[in-house]
Structures are given as C-alpha cells and as structure tokens.
Design a protein around this motif. Sequence first.
Motif, PDB file in Angstrom:
ATOM      1  N   THR A  48      74.726  57.916  28.439  1.00 45.98           N
ATOM      2  CA  THR A  48      73.409  57.372  28.116  1.00 45.98           C
ATOM      3  C   THR A  48      73.226  56.108  28.931  1.00 45.98           C
ATOM      4  N   ASP A  49      72.026  55.845  29.310  1.00 49.62           N
ATOM      5  CA  ASP A  49      71.719  54.606  30.027  1.00 49.62           C
ATOM      6  C   ASP A  49      70.304  54.247  29.624  1.00 49.62           C
ATOM      7  N   TYR A  50      70.150  53.969  28.328  1.00 55.66           N
ATOM      8  CA  TYR A  50      68.799  53.852  27.815  1.00 55.66           C
ATOM      9  C   TYR A  50      68.144  52.533  28.190  1.00 55.66           C
ATOM     10  N   GLY A  51      68.962  51.578  28.602  1.00 53.16           N
ATOM     11  CA  GLY A  51      68.360  50.381  29.179  1.00 53.16           C
ATOM     12  C   GLY A  51      67.574  50.748  30.422  1.00 53.16           C
ATOM     13  N   ARG A  52      68.155  51.579  31.241  1.00 52.97           N
ATOM     14  CA  ARG A  52      67.482  52.034  32.459  1.00 52.97           C
ATOM     15  C   ARG A  52      66.214  52.804  32.123  1.00 52.97           C
ATOM     16  N   VAL A  53      66.289  53.603  31.079  1.00 51.61           N
ATOM     17  CA  VAL A  53      65.109  54.386  30.695  1.00 51.61           C
ATOM     18  C   VAL A  53      63.994  53.451  30.229  1.00 51.61           C
ATOM     19  N   LEU A  54      64.394  52.423  29.474  1.00 46.36           N
ATOM     20  CA  LEU A  54      63.381  51.515  28.942  1.00 46.36           C
ATOM     21  C   LEU A  54      62.737  50.664  30.018  1.00 46.36           C
ATOM     22  N   CYS A  55      63.478  50.338  31.047  1.00 40.64           N
ATOM     23  CA  CYS A  55      62.874  49.556  32.140  1.00 40.64           C
ATOM     24  C   CYS A  55      61.716  50.340  32.723  1.00 40.64           C
ATOM     25  N   GLY A  56      60.592  49.706  32.852  1.00 39.15           N
ATOM     26  CA  GLY A  56      59.418  50.381  33.404  1.00 39.15           C
ATOM     27  C   GLY A  56      58.654  51.187  32.378  1.00 39.15           C
ATOM     28  N   SER A  57      59.107  51.187  31.142  1.00 39.67           N
ATOM     29  CA  SER A  57      58.440  52.020  30.143  1.00 39.67           C
ATOM     30  C   SER A  57      57.290  51.304  29.442  1.00 39.67           C
ATOM     31  N   GLN A  58      57.112  50.022  29.764  1.00 37.76           N
ATOM     32  CA  GLN A  58      55.961  49.261  29.227  1.00 37.76           C
ATOM     33  C   GLN A  58      55.897  49.315  27.705  1.00 37.76           C
ATOM     34  N   GLY A  59      57.082  49.252  27.105  1.00 40.04           N
ATOM     35  CA  GLY A  59      57.109  49.159  25.651  1.00 40.04           C
ATOM     36  C   GLY A  59      56.734  50.428  24.930  1.00 40.04           C
ATOM     37  N   THR A  60      56.758  51.542  25.611  1.00 40.46           N
ATOM     38  CA  THR A  60      56.341  52.801  24.979  1.00 40.46           C
ATOM     39  C   THR A  60      57.496  53.558  24.331  1.00 40.46           C
ATOM     40  N   LEU A  61      58.704  53.080  24.519  1.00 39.48           N
ATOM     41  CA  LEU A  61      59.846  53.837  24.011  1.00 39.48           C
ATOM     42  C   LEU A  61      60.662  53.053  22.983  1.00 39.48           C
ATOM     43  N   GLY A  62      60.707  51.760  23.152  1.00 36.14           N
ATOM     44  CA  GLY A  62      61.510  50.984  22.225  1.00 36.14           C
ATOM     45  C   GLY A  62      61.217  49.508  22.390  1.00 36.14           C
ATOM     46  N   ILE A  63      61.717  48.739  21.458  1.00 34.31           N
ATOM     47  CA  ILE A  63      61.536  47.283  21.507  1.00 34.31           C
ATOM     48  C   ILE A  63      62.912  46.661  21.690  1.00 34.31           C
ATOM     49  N   VAL A  64      63.030  45.813  22.683  1.00 33.39           N
ATOM     50  CA  VAL A  64      64.300  45.143  22.947  1.00 33.39           C
ATOM     51  C   VAL A  64      64.386  43.881  22.109  1.00 33.39           C
ATOM     52  N   THR A  65      65.470  43.730  21.403  1.00 33.53           N
ATOM     53  CA  THR A  65      65.593  42.573  20.516  1.00 33.53           C
ATOM     54  C   THR A  65      66.481  41.478  21.109  1.00 33.53           C
ATOM     55  N   TRP A  66      67.362  41.859  21.992  1.00 36.30           N
ATOM     56  CA  TRP A  66      68.070  40.898  22.830  1.00 36.30           C
ATOM     57  C   TRP A  66      68.671  41.622  24.002  1.00 36.30           C
ATOM     58  N   GLY A  67      69.027  40.859  24.991  1.00 35.13           N
ATOM     59  CA  GLY A  67      69.624  41.466  26.160  1.00 35.13           C
ATOM     60  C   GLY A  67      70.550  40.503  26.863  1.00 35.13           C
ATOM     61  N   SER A  68      71.511  41.064  27.581  1.00 33.41           N
ATOM     62  CA  SER A  68      72.376  40.210  28.410  1.00 33.41           C
ATOM     63  C   SER A  68      71.854  40.242  29.834  1.00 33.41           C
ATOM     64  N   VAL A  69      71.912  39.104  30.453  1.00 36.79           N
ATOM     65  CA  VAL A  69      71.271  38.914  31.747  1.00 36.79           C
ATOM     66  C   VAL A  69      72.234  38.182  32.677  1.00 36.79           C
ATOM     67  N   TYR A  70      72.425  38.719  33.847  1.00 33.77           N
ATOM     68  CA  TYR A  70      73.239  38.009  34.830  1.00 33.77           C
ATOM     69  C   TYR A  70      72.463  36.812  35.376  1.00 33.77           C
ATOM     70  N   CYS A  71      73.192  35.759  35.620  1.00 32.64           N
ATOM     71  CA  CYS A  71      72.574  34.525  36.102  1.00 32.64           C
ATOM     72  C   CYS A  71      73.255  34.104  37.394  1.00 32.64           C
ATOM     73  N   GLU A  72      72.707  33.080  38.003  1.00 30.35           N
ATOM     74  CA  GLU A  72      73.295  32.544  39.232  1.00 30.35           C
ATOM     75  C   GLU A  72      74.066  31.285  38.892  1.00 30.35           C
ATOM     76  N   ARG A  73      75.233  31.151  39.463  1.00 27.56           N
ATOM     77  CA  ARG A  73      75.962  29.901  39.273  1.00 27.56           C
ATOM     78  C   ARG A  73      75.249  28.814  40.077  1.00 27.56           C
ATOM     79  N   ILE A  74      75.044  27.669  39.457  1.00 28.01           N
ATOM     80  CA  ILE A  74      74.386  26.571  40.174  1.00 28.01           C
ATOM     81  C   ILE A  74      75.286  26.165  41.326  1.00 28.01           C
ATOM     82  N   PRO A  75      74.788  26.254  42.540  1.00 26.64           N
ATOM     83  CA  PRO A  75      75.669  25.981  43.684  1.00 26.64           C
ATOM     84  C   PRO A  75      76.000  24.497  43.793  1.00 26.64           C
ATOM     85  N   GLU A  76      77.082  24.257  44.468  1.00 31.86           N
ATOM     86  CA  GLU A  76      77.480  22.892  44.775  1.00 31.86           C
ATOM     87  C   GLU A  76      76.513  22.296  45.790  1.00 31.86           C
TER      88      GLU A  76
END
Lengths: 552, 488, 429
Positions: free
Chosen positions: B205-233
């Motif tokens: 299953t990869d339902y995060g992928r399915v939900l992306c682009g679905s404009q809220g028609t399939l499910g409601i995301v209540t939280w998510g993990s997100v990659y960030c950028e390390r603040i450069p030196e």
Amino acid sequence: MSRLPKEIYRDLADIVGEQFLSEDDCVTASHDWFGLGADPSTRTLLGKPPAVVVLPATTEQVAGIIKTCARHGIKFKAHSTGYGNYAGVGTKGSVSIDLRRMNRLEVDHKNRMAIIEPYVTAGELLAEVMQHNLMCHIIGAGPIHSPLASATSMAGVGVPGNHTSNNSRNLLSLEWVTPEGEIVRIGSSGSDSGWFTGEGPGPGFRGMIRGVMGALGGLGVFTRIGYKLYPWAGPAALEWTGAHPQRGIKVPENFALYQLSWESWKDLTAATYDIQHSRIAAFMTRTPPVAVGNIFAETNRAYYEAHAAGTLVEAARGETGKSWTLMLMAWSPTELKWKQDVLMAILDQTFGRVVALRPDHEQILAANLVTSLYVARFNRMGSAAAVSLGIFDSFACIPKAIQHSEELLGDMQKPGGELLQADTEQNWMWPSEGRHIWTENNPGANRFVSKSLVAAVEFILRGFIKGEKDPVGITFFLFGPAADMFGKNLGNANVWMRRVKNAFDPQNLSDSKAFVGPQLSPEAKAWPFVKKVLFHRWLRPLLRKILAKQFS
Amino acid sequence: MLATSLPAQAPDGIVIDTQNASIEAYVASHVGYSERPLGIAKPANQDDIERLIGWANQHKIGLVPVSSSGGPRRRADTALSVPAVVVDLSTMDRLIHAEGRDSIALIEPGMTFPAFDRALASHGLRSIKPLMPRSNKSVLASFLEREPTLSPNDHWDTTDPLAALSIVFGSGEPFRTGGASLPGTLEENLKRGNRQMMASGPLVTDYGRVLCGSQGTLGIVTWGSVYCERIPECEQAFLYGANDFSPLAELSRQLALHQLGAQFFVLNRTQFLAAMCDSTATFEQLFAECTPGDTLSPWLLYVNLTASDHLPEQKMQWQTETLWELAEQAGARLIPSKDGLTAAMLSQRLHQPPLDYYKDTPRGRHKEVFCLTQLDKVQAMLDAVSPLTTPDSLGGIRLGVYVQPTIQGVSCHLEFCLFHDASEERQAVQRVKELHVALSGEKGFFSRPYDEWAKTAFENDTGIVPYLRTVKEMFDPNGILNPGKLCF
Amino acid sequence: MSLEERRVYQEACIRCSQCKFVPAPKSKAFSSICPSIDYGQFHAYSGGGKVITSYALVKNNLEATPRLIDSVFACTMCGACDTACKTNEGDNVEPMDTMYALRAHLAKAGNVPPVLRELVERMLAQGSHLGPRHSRNDWAVGLSLTNASQGPVDVLLHIGGEVAFDKAQWPSLRTTIKIMQKTGIDFGVAMDDENDGGGTAYDIGYQDVALEMAQALAEVVRKSHAELVVTTSAQAYSAFRNIYPRLGVELGAVEVLHVSDYLERLLQQGVFALTGKSQKIITYHDPCKLGRMSETYVQWQGKWINVLNTLSVPDSTRPVRFGNGGNYESARQTLSRVPGLTLVEMERNRAHSYCCGASAGTPQAYPEMAEMAAINRLKEAQATGASCLVTSCAGCELHLRAIAQRNNFQIEVKGVLEVVADHIQWGQA
C-alpha cells in the motif's frame, strides 16, 4: 501434470503463435523450481508447475492471454528473468506468462530515465546508460534481474541504495495489464505525455498497486515502465580487472574506496550521521564479514580453507564487522579531496579507522558496490536462508537492529549450531537516499537438514513476532501468509490489500500466493492461537517438532 | 445523493459554525466561485476528525477539508461545488516532533511555512519549500498537492518531501502510512526511536501517494512527517542568465547530474521581477526599464550552493568552481546585481517569503497555468504558446514563466503566470484557456488539474478514470469528501 | 556421473538466470551468453533449465518428449552457462557436467535427435562424421610426409576431421607443415589410422562411442612414440584435455598443443617471423573448444559435506574450471606480431566468448539455431569496425564464413594462419 483443455491451448496459440507456448513437462518444470532458499523449503520442485508457459511479444498479446484466462477462469502469473523463482505460479495448472520476448529499452539520458520492458536486465541497462554518465539502481539479485519486475512486483532494495534509492521510488510511469486484461497506463504515459511520472492526473494511482513492496504477481502484469536513473561520474564503461570469477573494477579517477571499521555500533552510528550530513558518500554498504569473505573467495571451499587456516583477511573477520564499505564519487579532483578530508576528520572524531585492503579486494568491492555482481554469493553460504528485520528507519536504530539480530540468533551461529557459523550477525545494511537505514539479517541455513530448516523457519517467525512487539522499523518482508498473520498490526494493511485484490481481480486469477488472497488465509486464522501457545518458550520443543513435520 | 442541509444532530463534541460572517468569509476567501458551506467545523485532533467523518457518513453530508488558514484560495480544490461542511484544519497546527539529525519533522495540517521554519530553527532545520508560498499556506497541503519544491536534488520522488501520514479515509477508517504504520501509538513509536521516515507502505500500500493530488477527495490527513533541510553552515546563491531557455535547461540538467545546488530553478525575467518586488509600482518601473540587452537576461537561473559544517570553505570553493565551469559549458552567463536585485536578496525571499503573496504584487491579480513535462521539451512548449504571449496578444498582462526541475531532473514543472489587473480579468481567463489548449497539444501533463482543467486532464487520459473511481469507492464509499472534484 | 549422482549439484541451482547472460555485459546488444535459450526462448533451454530438467527426469519420471529432447540437444555444449554460473555459485552447480550426464542418460535410452544419432553412426563407421574415410587424407596429396603409424616420431601432427575434410583449410594446413618441415623437427601424421577424437560423440551423449574413439586415438598416439602432439583441431584439443580425463583415457607423458600454441612457440624461437605491414582491422573469435572448454579436467572422487554448520563444500580441494585456463593468448600474440594489424576485441571475448553455433552437431541437427548464433556473433564482429573476423578453429571458421556469405555480412572470416601467411619470413626477423 495438469493440462489445459485443447480449445484454451488453441486460443493461446492463436495469440502468440504455436512456437511460443509449451505445455511440455520439461518446460513447466523449469517454472516449478524454487532454488533461492531465501524462503526455506525442502523442495526444489515445488509440485505446482504451470499448465503452460506462454511467450508473448507485445502488451496486446499479454492482454489477449489474460482475457483468454479470464474467459475460462484460469489463473496466470507474469515471469521475467525469474530470479529464485519468485515468479513461479501460485497454483498448479496456471498460465505462466514468460515475458522474455519483451525486452525493449529506450534510454532518455537527457532526462535521466529509461523506458524498459520486462526482460531488460539491470546489467544491460547499466551498460547502456553508463556512457551517458548515468547508472541504475541494482538490487541484491545482481545484474541479471529485471528492474521492471523489481520495481513493480517485488521489493527493490540494493547495495547502491544510498545513491540510487530503492525501487518503490524509482518507478515512474507504468503500463499495466489488469487482471481483467485491460491495458491501462498509469501516470504521464496515460496522457501520452511520456513516461516520466507515475502520479496523476489527480491522485497517485500507482500507490494502489505498489507500496514498500510490489504487487507480487497478484494484480496483473506490468509491461513497460519509466525508470529513474542516477548520476555516474565514472568512465563510460567499467574497466574490469582480475580473472573470473574474482573480477573487480579499477576504482575510477576521482573515486576512492574505503573499508572502514569502528569499535562500537554507537560510534558507527555517530559517524553515519556525520557522513550523511556532509553528503560525501555515494556508495555506502555494510556487508557482514562472512559475506565479505565469501565475496573474496571463488568457491565455498576457498572460503572454508581460509577460515580454517585463520587466513581470512581483516575485512572478512568479525572484529572489523562494525563496518562500512564506502566509495566516494566526485566530478573533479578538488571535490574528491574535500570528500576525503571530511571523511578522515569524521573517522578521527568517531574513533573509526580504515581497514587495509589488497588492491584486488578493493577492486572486487568496488565492482560489487556499483554492479551488485557478487551479492548473490550469500545464497551459496547455505541452501536456505533465515531472514529477519528487513526494515527502514532512522540511522539511530542501527544499534537496536544489531541487537535484535543478535538476540534472535542466540547460539545458532556457534559451531554445531543450526545456522551458518559466523562471529557476527548477518546484517546487510545501507542508507537509502542518504536519509535513513535499510537493514536485513540473512544467516544461512541448510534446508536439507531438518534441524537447520526448522530453525530457519522458527527464526523468521520469531523475527516477525519480535518486530511486532518492538519494531525496529517498517518492514516489507511480510508477504504471502505472513501479510495476513502480521498485517493487523500494520494498520490492517492486509485488509486493504484484500480490498484492492477484490476490486481489481474479482475472479482472483492473477495467481500469486505472495499477495493476499480474497479470503483470510488459514494460517492467519490459526495464528493468534499458534503464537500465544506454541511460541511460548516452554513449548519450543513442540513447536520445532511441528515445524519439522510441516517442512520435511 | 448528499444532503443539502445540516441534520439536527451535530457531531459529538464538535461545533459547526454556521454564522453568516464565517460562511461569507469562506466564500470570499476564494478567487473563483464557491457554493456557500453548510457550516465550518474546526476539529482539534484526529478523534474529532474521525467522529466528524462518521457523522458525515451517517447523515450523507459532504465535507471539504482545508488546511490553510485563509485566502486567497485560487485553485478551486477548496471551493465548494455542492453544499458541504468545511473541515477547517488550520487550528491543528502543532509541530508534534522534530528530529534534527534525521532532518525530519512531524506536523499537523494547519502548520504554515513561516511557523514551521520558526519551530524548526532550534533543531537546526528549515523547511523545504515551493517557490515563495503564501504566508498562510499549509505545509502539508502544499506537499499533498504535489507543489514542486525548490530542491530538485533532494526531490527523490513525486511525494517528496512528504514521508509518512496519518489519514482518516472518507469511510471513517484511520490509516497510517509508511514508517508511521508501526504498531503502537505515535508517542510510543517516537519513544521507541522510530522516526516515520519511509513514505511507502505498509506492505503493498502507498496510500500517501494516492492521496497526493487527490484534492481531499479520498481522505483527511491529520499529521504527516516531512523531510526538511539542514540549515547550512554557509550558503551562496548565484543568478545565471541567457537570452533563451535552452542554455539554462542544460545548466539545470548539469546541476542535477552533478548533484550541485541545494535549490535551483529557472524564471523568466518577469517572474523574477515579480518575486523580487514588493509593490506594483516598483515592478512596473523595473519591467519598463528592461531592454533587449539588459543586464537581467530574459531568462534567469537561480542556484544556491550550501555547505554544512564539514570543511565548508573548501566545499564552497570546489562547488563554485564546478558551477562556473558548468555554466560556461552550457552557455549561461553570471548575472551581477542590477538595481539592488541580487541572488542573495532572492535567497532571503525564498527562505522567508513576504507576507503578501508575490504573484499578486505586479498587477494585483494573477492566473496560473501549469503542467509537468521534461526539460528538453520546454522550449517546444514555449514556442507553441508564443503566439498567445506576444505583447499584442497580452495587452497589459505580464507573463511570468517558472520552470522547476523535479525528481532530480527527470521531469519539470512548467508554469505560466499571468499577472493582470481587474480590467484584464476576462482577457486573462481567455488566455488561460488558450494556454491549456496549447500545452495540451504539446503533451504537457496536467497532473494537478484544478477546476475546469480536470475535464481536459481526464479527457486526455480516459483510461485511468474507472480505476480512480474504484479507488474513490474504496476510500470514500458514500462520496462525502470534496464532492464534485476531479473525475468523481 | 549419473543424473542421480549429480543431485547435490542440481539442488544447488538457485535459478538466478546468470547462465543466460554475460556476468557484466558491456551493452544490451551483446549481453546474452547462451545461444540455446536465445534460440529456444523457454527457460528449459538454458543451462539452468537443463539442470532442472535433469532433476525432474529422475524425480518426476519425465517423458523424453520431442520438446524435452529439443531443449537438451538444441545446444552447442559451449560451456558458457557453466562459466557464467560460477560467477557466484562457484563449483556448487557446474551445469556443464550435469548436461553431459543428461545427454548420456537420454542417449542410453535412444532419445537423441535422429540427425545426431546418424552423425555418431557415421563417426563410428568412418572415423569422422564430416567425410568418408577414403577422403580423409586427400589434403596430403603431393606432400611427402612421415606416417606416424609406421615408425616413431618426435611430434605427432593430428589433423582432425574439420581440417581434413575442408578444402578451405588445406592451404593453412600446408603452411603449417611447411613451417614444421623448416624446423627440421621429426614429425609425422597418422594418416589412415587417424580418427576424430571422440569429443563430438561425448558432447552428443554417446560416451561409449567417445570412449572407443578416444582409446583408438590414444593408441595412435602411443604407437607414434611422440612426446608432443600438435593438433589442428580445436575440438580434439578440447577432447584431449577436458574429455579424455573424464573417460579415464590417458595419453601418457605427452604434451598436447593446439597448432596456434605451437606456431606461437616457433615464432618465439625465431623459426620464422612475421614482417611487412598490414592496414587491416581485425577482431578475434575465441572458439569454445579452444577456450573455456579446453581447460584440463581433473577427476575428483570426493563428496560434498557441510562445514561451518551450513556451508556446502567438497571434502577435499577440488580443481574448478572457471574458463581462465583456456587457450586465449597464442593466436592473439601471433596476430600482434604483424606490424600494423589492429585487433579490436569483441565485447564477449575469452572465457565469455559467445558460441558461433558450430559444435556438437548443431549445424546438422539445428541449422536454424546454428545460423542464429553465427549471425549474433557476426553482428558483434561487425560492431567492432573490423573488416575481418579471425579465429583459430576450423569448425568455427567454416560455419561463420558460410553464414556470413549467406546473409551478406560485409566481413571476411579467416583463420589465423591465413591472415599471417603473407607476412611469413623464414628465419630470424
């Protein structure tokens, strides 16, 4: 052996041509063989051959075959290079759709991708793209596997993963022949826009059929994909050295390879973070010392003699097992120098060291990092393999993953034990995308010795149970009955998979025992009891007796 | 058939705001048309959402999830096409957890980019962003929409930088994806050391992928993990220019191949000026001053080189040298500052976007047309639309172009931005339609089709429609989520 | 070994498909290593497939159907699968030895394609399947040669059927003889006593016939008292080194060289030199029989045991043939002595050479497959830019030339000696 009724055979022959199908027992036996041993089994011929093997040349022919199967209620399963033979049919008497004749390859080097059919091998792809400063991801099966099969239908982890990710991420647009024989293009190819993305319009449909694991043959056949490629700063062709089967590659200009070792997993983990934060490493793999020794040995006997004589090189001994094999890749000497300087500083700060390598060993390791040519040697270390973990999560979980492995292994790797003798666990490990770790533990077993096979099976199950109670990370090793047995604790993933199966394969013809079936499996129904009762430590002897009976 | 009025019984513990002012404000937050919502609910947590969805299924009430706290909402995914209750997630805006060394954070849907960056700073992180998002834009919404980010070299997959999600499907069933799917609560998993780093899974299953682009028609995301950028030196940005797009396409390709540049993208001069100016007057002045042989080339590539604290000066040196070589080979020239417009200034605005949305700066309003394509096809698309974008054709409308390489250079987002004022509204709408047709003719892929574009997008790909509808039935059997959108 | 005795090797097959491919291909066009599966397409035709068939024959009592026979015998026994398999499996599987046992098993029961059966019958009757006995020495007409059957010689020159019966080979053969005469070496030819060596019979599966022919040839060698046997036949060279030890046939303390080795040795000794200049670009085809199939087979009588709990190993050191010990360099060395001659290697060379399709009776029994293999090889040769494909095996040369002409390939096919003949200068250079 089961045969198809004549008229169905004729229908299939009309689609592909008489010479491209066969129901002969010698042909079907080849598709009944399970030799990999990674899933313990006493049997090589599994006793469930397909009724016929069909060789289509086009997607339309695949669709025709599937529609014929659907019309007659006959199961089918796709097969490409057939490593293992994971592509073996799940049910005796199915139709094996052997995609050998579908091997077209188109390289779109400007856009860092290729469009491939099922029988293009990773070795072929790598050779064709290297001249464009590109390389492809190669899974542990090595250059002879089908990237399409891996990306759509199996796992997709491989040694170069720090640089080349894993195949759940390398799959772009795809062409799918559904279990009802409809040809659907998913992503940009559906709009005839190209093969560069698998998502849209709107939702990312491909997430319905490929997760951290692929479709396992349970959702139809995939006949073409866009496949992502990665930078390669080396030469247009690898420069091979040495003599077969111990060939290596000359470490290219502006590359440098290091075998590194630390005293503790804690220090290794700290170094791992530093290496990743600095972004110096392209290739980064931990190969367990026994496997390193095997890679350096042309035969099992050569490995055994070195082991017995105490002449295994340092990199193949347990004391340097807290290790990384690292290859730096740079586009210029100044870039390389910076990477080397940073690495040395990190080693200094984390109490790591460089393990000396003979030149030929360095070249062999370099070859393996880029091509995965020798990873498959782990298969010859035992006629079966136990497996645990198979997880993705934070680098910080490395010490815990090792601990899990060591606890599960107990004394089983000691002399006289049930699994391959070794002085460390058998964790293969590498970063994926430089972001997090992938690791799996693969101690060898012997499926022709009941004690060993039983231990391997028990090991696998205990690994799952341990992973339930105290997971190290998300695993993908749960397929077949294991998906039903353990899926409940993963958000009922098996239930969702079943819904998908029933929605897209209502007749249950896409024949895979690796995907969940339309109903909960008997093993899953029995599992709560089995787990509670038979896996209690007091009942271990009984459990082993039962497993011995089941698997002998 | 969905209900057109609220039932007497409200969901337990959730207030549905039916005050006229709130309703009007919601409708007014849309640039285009929206039906009046039946009410607005503001759940506080996942339990609330599950109860709300259960209630909506019971009473067949449509729900339209929104995450950003206000408008202007442009893309019609949050506009109601039928009466429904708006699920306003903007007050669920916690940073649940951040792990600096793993460059990952867990956030709720109401978290905006400015707030996210403030929260991340102490962890040594900053957010990976699209191009100067509006200040009240939800981070999760942006990524769920598959808005392209500025960091192609860290864009491994279309779902990046999103990783694992917690979802409540339209059926009411909760589901955690990827690395979040481990047994136990989120708190237990975090305590155990798990960091929700994998996007795909569990299993097949990869339902995060399915939900992306679905404009809220399939499910409601209540939280998510997100990659960030390390603040450069340290970091240093550069602008490279060319008269045509091609040299910058080549430079982009080389930047991706060499994995050089934490952020890079291409703008035409108009879009660049829009990004750099804080007022219409300044924009118009600089726009008018641009001449054919201007310092500021018609096309500009921005690239930001960064280094962590591992011998940073040494790294910056070889990176800069490599960049100069690649630019020279590609035929791109280094752009010095002009009228105080520098790469460094753009960097500042990229990492801390202005409060007012930059696309409205030039002439007060804007319209967008975008598609996915590949770098080597962009020129053909530019040529195809050029008859529509002559000064005669545009009148007073200013045309911005933004090209963002995505998936490490495999594809790119091609965006046309029409900056216009109120008097040019009708003309702008007409140009948008024509641009769609032209891009569609050149096989531009409308992967994110909003509003009427959905019709074109699904006409171009009729094959996938029945399968998407099967997905919709699976996740939202009563069709309560964002009814009337996409092909549903 | 019988099929049953091969069980431990069969069960080691992990079905990885390495037997079908070059271990690390340099292109997609030339990634295949197995003409058999390239022709048959089903996995059963591959080396691994035949291993599975051999297991299933015993386990499942498979019927020897036409398809089964086809899948086994549409194969040149080139050994490429064996070499490729050893990339990772070492000596655990050794498909080639199982394939020999498989063919022997089928031959014993009469399950051999009729064409191949007839071919072997001709061998028995005439000493070769390539021509009648009475014509075998036509090449020698007009030459004054010592008959090695009638008196002791230092060197026995073994001709081999593929040279004796192919007029196109006679000029090179005569040049060889001329060179040998110039050395003053005491050499002879067995003339009417010479038969083919039994290698082809063994390849086809008639091990009894092979034994009979091998014993006969060994007797010829003994009678000659030669200390050195030089053979012009790559097939015989392979048989002497790889097949005779399997059959238990010994030649005694006799050195065996292929003519390419011998000529290179003479060049090194300065018996003749190669001079002049060439502008040619050539490429070289490594014959299987001269290459990987010519590695010396050493009998091993041990058994497989488990050590280190699960590691399957032979109980004593066991010689393993990885293909490296083949005769790859002599011809190359010789060719490199011609000033200006440029040799461009094909991708699949030496131990990973792609079989041209000429051996084990394939051109006779499976002409379509033999042609397909040759075309594959000729395309690879053309891809090097060479105007001439050179090889050291008369069988390969005949076959490749015929297929090249049939399919209008713009590339010559020649033997080594034919290429260098015009450059020979007698005495020191």
